[in-house]
Enzyme design. Structure first.
Site, PDB file in Angstrom:
ATOM      1  N   HIS A  96      54.728  36.982  24.165  1.00 38.84           N
ATOM      2  CA  HIS A  96      54.116  36.712  25.472  1.00 38.84           C
ATOM      3  C   HIS A  96      52.899  37.590  25.727  1.00 38.84           C
ATOM      4  CE1 HIS A  96      56.637  40.127  27.102  1.00 38.84           C
ATOM      5  NE2 HIS A  96      55.578  40.293  27.862  1.00 38.84           N
ATOM      6  N   ASP A 126      60.592  36.258  21.178  1.00 38.40           N
ATOM      7  CA  ASP A 126      59.430  36.876  21.815  1.00 38.40           C
ATOM      8  C   ASP A 126      58.828  37.968  20.924  1.00 38.40           C
ATOM      9  OD1 ASP A 126      57.506  37.549  23.623  1.00 38.40           O
ATOM     10  OD2 ASP A 126      58.866  38.451  25.088  1.00 38.40           O
ATOM     11  N   SER A 202      55.340  45.928  27.372  1.00 35.62           N
ATOM     12  CA  SER A 202      55.718  44.841  26.472  1.00 35.62           C
ATOM     13  C   SER A 202      55.144  45.034  25.079  1.00 35.62           C
ATOM     14  CB  SER A 202      55.225  43.496  27.011  1.00 35.62           C
ATOM     15  OG  SER A 202      56.097  42.992  27.973  1.00 35.62           O
TER      16      SER A 202
END
Length: 384
Positions: A96, A126, A202
């Site tokens: 993402h 992911d 992230s």
């Protein structure tokens, strides 16, 4: 039959950045947890030739690891994190973070900006890989090949929350085998962690607090609680290694991420970036890493002072601690004033001295550099 905790989540509650700004949220945006939980007193271990374990300070693990963690930046200003996992210059991050992008910018710990190419990204898991040619042949972070983490294991989370590059937080493995669904990704058997993570984390690495090995990829967070989720690195190694051996010829698209409302980036200000650079300079000095410290100097300063001359200036320095840093932005960049306490040797004895040093910090060839330095020894409080 093993019990599983399944959390079904809506994409409308979750995606902060199709282009890559953040840690996924399960509820609302978090503006806290900006500061690193500085860890100095734990005792990670390393193995000597005789097979025995010897203590190693956590601050050493952090310093060594930070140099291999990068900030990933996209054209829209979105920010994520990643880390070097092999000697080909390949960075592991979240899918993402780089979804719908073929090229990204990568900022290293010493403020060098490089171009990265997305060579692999999954529609289901992911995870993605970015190749940075400028990092080829650089020694990568140690990666744990098998999933062996246990409850209450100490962990360190590295990344760039809210654009504050190379922030470090500490926590524990607070849950195992967690399952959650975040369209379009499925998170299976992930670690639940108590280490605080925020937007920008992230893709950053989760390290074993005692060995410094990468055990996970920080990916998601529940609301305002200190509950994060990290994908076990051992589960995705076969996939990322396949991409490194044979890069994808065409990347999958993520149309469901394109129309998401993005959070405005809160990247570090010029003053914060300059402060970080000067602090990193002194961290390098304290670690005896004079090569890295020297690389943070401007080309003009390096032309005037050779590496040998630079290093010899610290021959009598045992340690340097930063007492205070004041950063003042100006038209050219930022003027950083540092107040230092140094332990030095003189005639065989250890003496403690205090200094005030001023550094102009500016961009040079897209990299933030310390242009020069002017310092003086402080002999009284009046000098300060």
């Amino acid at each position: 039959m093993r019990r599983e905790w399944i959390i079904s989540l809506s994409i409308s509650l979750l995606l902060l950045a199709g282009g890559g700004w953040a840690v996924f949220y399960v509820t609302d945006y978090i503006s806290s947890q900006l500061k690193a939980d500085t860890v100095l007193n734990q005792a990670p271990e390393k193995t000597e030739d005789n097979g025995e374990k010897v203590p190693k300070k956590t601050k050493d693990i952090i310093y060594e690891s930070q140099k291999l963690v990068v900030q990933i930046e996209l054209e829209d200003g979105s920010i994520g994190s990643g880390f070097l996992y092999n000697n080909q210059g390949d960075i592991i991050t979240n899918a993402h973070v780089v979804a719908n992008h073929e090229k990204v910018s990568v900022m290293t710990a010493d403020s060098k900006k490089m171009e990265g190419e997305v060579i692999g990204v999954s529609r289901d898991t992911d995870v993605a890989v970015v190749r940075v040619s400028g990092l080829k042949d650089k020694e990568p972070l140690p990666v744990r090949e098998e999933e062996t983490a246990e409850l209450l294991d100490e962990v360190l989370a590295l990344g760039s929350p809210l654009g504050l590059q190379n922030t470090v937080t500490r926590g524990e493995i607070s849950g195992l085998n967690r399952n959650l669904s975040i369209e379009p990704f499925e998170y299976e058997d992930v670690y639940q962690i108590s280490a605080p993570i925020s937007p920008g984390n992230s893709g950053g690495p989760l390290l074993d607090g005692k060995t410094g090995e990468v055990i996970g990829i920080n990916s998601a967070k529940i609301g305002k609680e200190s509950i994060g989720f990290s994908i076990p690195i051992a589960d995705v190694l076969p996939m990322v290694r396949k991409w490194s051996e044979t890069p994808m010829k065409s990347l999958p698209e993520f149309p469901e991420l394109k129309d998401q409302e993005l959070q405005s980036p809160v990247a570090g200000t010029k003053a914060e970036q300059a402060t970080y650079l000067v602090q990193y300079f002194y961290n390098s000095i304290n670690q005896g890493d004079f090569v890295t410290a020297y690389s943070l100097l401007s080309s003009e300063w390096q032309e005037q002072t050779s590496f040998e001359e630079f290093r010899s200036g610290y021959y009598n320095t045992l340690a340097v601690s930063v007492d205070n840093i004041v950063a003042d932005p100006n038209e050219d960049g930022v003027e950083v004033t540092v107040f230092l306490t140094a332990e030095e040797t003189k005639d065989g004895e250890v003496v403690v001295k205090k200094y005030k040093v001023t550094y102009p910090v500016q961009y040079e060839n897209k990299s933030l550099k310390i242009m020069n330095g002017q310092g003086k020894e402080l002999t009284s409080q009046v000098d300060e």
